[in-house]
Design a protein around this motif. Sequence first.
Motif: not given
Length: 585
Positions: A527-529, A537-540, A545-547, A578-581
Amino acid sequence: MGKVIGIDLGTTNSCVSVVENEKPVIIPADSGSRTTPSIVAFTKKGERLVGESARRQAVTNPERTISSIKRHMGTDWSCRIDGKEYKPQTISAMILMQLKKSAEDFTGETVTDAVITVPAYFNDVQRQATKDAGRIAGLNVLRIINEPTSAALAYGLNHGETQKVMVYDLGGGTFDVSIIEIGEGVIEVLATAGDNHLGGDDFDARVTDWIAGKIRSEYNADVRKDFAAMQRIRDAAEQAKKELSASASTQIVLPYLTTVKGEPIHPDLTLTRAEFENMVRDLIERTADPVRNALNDAHVEPSALGKVLLVGGSTRIPAVQEKVRQLTGKEPSRNINPDECVAQGAAILGSTLQGKGLVAAGTGQELLLLDVTPLSLSIETVGGVATRLVERNTTLPTRYSRIFSTAAPYQRNVEIHVLQGERPMARDNKTIGRFKLKGIKAAPAGVPQIEVTFDIDANGILKVSAKDLDTGKQQSITITADDRMSENEIEQAIRDAQNYAGQDQVRREGVELLGEAQTLLNKTEQTVKAMGKQLDRARKKQIRNDSHTLQKLVSKCRLDKVTEEELSAIREAKRQLEESTAGLV
């Protein structure tokens, strides 16, 4: 009150049943099969496997795989794996725990009560060992029942008409024959006989020897010291035996079995039914004497038998069926499933013991079961004589007392040496226990009056007591032998079993959680790719970090040593990702 399960703890395969809507049903194993291989294995990673999963890996892990443990019940056999010693009761308990779990998954409720079957010819120590295995597995064993009797119980539920039935039970490791009378709701065992070391394993061994011999003569290769090759040969031998029950010949193909002078060999052998029957003829003949003995003890002529029931997988062999025809003059009945009827009968008895009496077909009466003791019980007296107190084929439960005296003048102690078997001399019978009666009043030889009492319960388990009638001093034991587990050993085995159950549960959860975590990581990366610069940018950065945190925990996790704390950390990291995505994955 929870359901009572019936367990056929077999040499080769085990089976579990429960009564539903007044009918015994077979509980499927995790694999979907109706029976569970009686095999336990320990992987090099420390994981314990039971049943089908243990059987599948036996070829690659033969030294850490244990099968046919039932043949060692009641003996001092043990094996050491990873520095830990395992006795037959402990290994059997692992199989029972697997069956208990299948039952709980099937019924949706906790199962604690069980009826477990044993060969009719099991002695007292073997019966007690089976009961101990049940206890280690977390089961309250309501009753130990003889396998042929259990099969007759399953048959009698649907065939209540008065008749005498012979149950010919040839399983993976034991042979039993019982003469049973069914009539008006009563199932009474008249006589039983057997051989505790005769069964399918012996047939397999003959075919295994034949294959190994052929390989030696044709390829000049001795495979007997090659564990992996021999395990493949044993599996092929068992499969060939089964195929010969339906076919006149079978092909045994073993590609890449081993190497000879650096070159792989691919044995391709043909075994005919005639050759197989010739190599096992003496084994089948060994069933004849127990059949004759049981008929004689029951005072029943073969012509008086209404039915002959075949129980145990080995009765599928055509030569075995032909032997039964010769011995009885009867066509064996095919009214019961030879692999499942023993467990079903145990479930019927369990339901009856719970107060939910089942009605025999055509009688309108609840079933009543009367079993017998398979071997005579004696004590050793002067001159090494085995003096019988309870004759074989005595209906259970039973209690019998007899007065004895001292052999030497002013004797203060007397040893009670308890024996099981049919031989006249003590040394030729099986010692099942010893204990001392102390404090006898000093008197000339032959004066003291010592009452010895044998009390056998419905499980066939014996309690012996001795009492000096003059002083009133008494000593009693529930029979134990040197090769029986002590109370401390049983308690430790129960704790180990509970720990294993906990570890198994954590491992199962770990497998599931790691799979979910890896799926989430893969989806997140894709998904990120795919979103590229569309993603804030901040969310990415947060997602990365969480990944990274989750990936690090997943990579470090070793299922063979996983703890609940590690799983909790992975769950938390997974929740964070899961929260951050959220809304993206």
